[in-house]
Scaffold this motif. Structure first.
Motif, PDB file in Angstrom:
ATOM      1  N   ASP A   1      -1.577   5.255  -1.252  1.00 18.23           N
ATOM      2  CA  ASP A   1      -1.821   5.728  -2.617  1.00 18.23           C
ATOM      3  C   ASP A   1      -1.887   4.522  -3.562  1.00 18.23           C
TER       4      ASP A   1
ATOM      5  N   ASN B   1      -1.493   4.392  -6.591  1.00 18.59           N
ATOM      6  CA  ASN B   1      -0.496   4.525  -7.658  1.00 18.59           C
ATOM      7  C   ASN B   1       0.939   4.408  -7.153  1.00 18.59           C
ATOM      8  N   TYR B   2       1.103   4.076  -5.863  1.00 22.70           N
ATOM      9  CA  TYR B   2       2.448   3.975  -5.308  1.00 22.70           C
ATOM     10  C   TYR B   2       3.243   2.879  -6.017  1.00 22.70           C
TER      11      TYR B   2
ATOM     12  N   ASN C   1       0.791  -1.224   0.000  1.00 21.00           N
ATOM     13  CA  ASN C   1       0.000   0.000   0.000  1.00 21.00           C
ATOM     14  C   ASN C   1       0.823   1.273   0.000  1.00 21.00           C
TER      15      ASN C   1
ATOM     16  N   GLU D   1       7.493   9.190   0.547  1.00 17.32           N
ATOM     17  CA  GLU D   1       6.187   9.703   0.129  1.00 17.32           C
ATOM     18  C   GLU D   1       5.797  10.974   0.875  1.00 17.32           C
TER      19      GLU D   1
END
Length: 215
Positions: free
Chosen positions: A73, A75-76, A68, A120
């Motif tokens: 996200d 799109n990670y 995750n 991130e």
């Protein structure tokens, strides 16, 4: 054949056939397991935990294959494949002090520990690490990833000998760095390769000598 030469030939053969101690590179990769798998004891060489310092004592939890990212996200993108060791913060607590974060405890002394990571946290974040000896004394500290753009992979390199454990996490007690692809070196015995022609010659000479002395 003279006895001194016989002894020399025997010693030379034994030395040539003796196994050699070399460094072996060990890798622990989350993508080798299913998402959500418990990675705490997947390797016989290292135990993986998340440590949260507090009072009294510290909480020690398991590490799971995470897909995750720190912020969830969809799109990670992980440094390698799809899974990581999760996101962790680096803590220093108390007068000891006690350290918290992603902890790797090795079952023997290792060297040249490395991890891949990405961040991130939008303002930017560094990874902080501390390495310890067998008795828990700090033998090195450092950081990595400073100035690396958001989401890009960087490497954490710990070039030390006699490392028994490492704790790593995001600076400012912020768990927004994802860690991946652990590698380290151990000293162990390697398999002896197939005999070279010179060794075969020595074996033949020794065999002839033993046969001659038996008659």
């Amino acid at each position: 054949m003279p006895k001194p030469f016989t002894n020399f030939l025997t010693i030379l053969l034994l030395c040539a056939l003796a196994p050699l101690a070399n460094a072996i590179l060990i890798t622990v990769e989350p993508d080798d397991y299913a998402a959500g798998a418990n990675l705490t004891n997947v390797s016989p060489y290292v135990t993986l935990n998340v440590v949260s310092p507090g009072f009294p004592g510290s909480d020690v939890g398991s590490i799971f294959a995470d897909d995750n990212g720190a912020l969830g996200d969809p799109n990670y993108v992980a440094p390698t494949g799809n899974l990581t060791f999760g996101n962790h913060a680096f803590f220093v607590f108390g007068e000891g002090p006690d350290y918290g974060g992603f902890k790797m405890t090795f079952n023997q002394a290792v060297s040249n520990v490395s991890l891949l990571a990405n961040n991130e946290y939008p303002p930017g974040l560094s990874a902080i690490w501390a390495a310890f000896d067998y008795e828990g004394n700090i033998i090195g500290q450092g950081g990595a990833g400073q100035g690396v753009p958001l989401g890009e992979t960087f490497e954490i390199n710990i070039s030390l000998n006699d490392v028994w454990s490492v704790i790593v996490g995001g600076d400012a007690t912020t768990a927004a760095i994802n860690f991946d692809h652990l590698t380290f070196e151990i000293d162990d015995l390697v398999a002896v390769p197939a005999p070279a022609p010179f060794l075969l010659l020595l074996l033949g000479l020794l065999g002839l000598l033993i046969r001659k002395r038996a008659h």
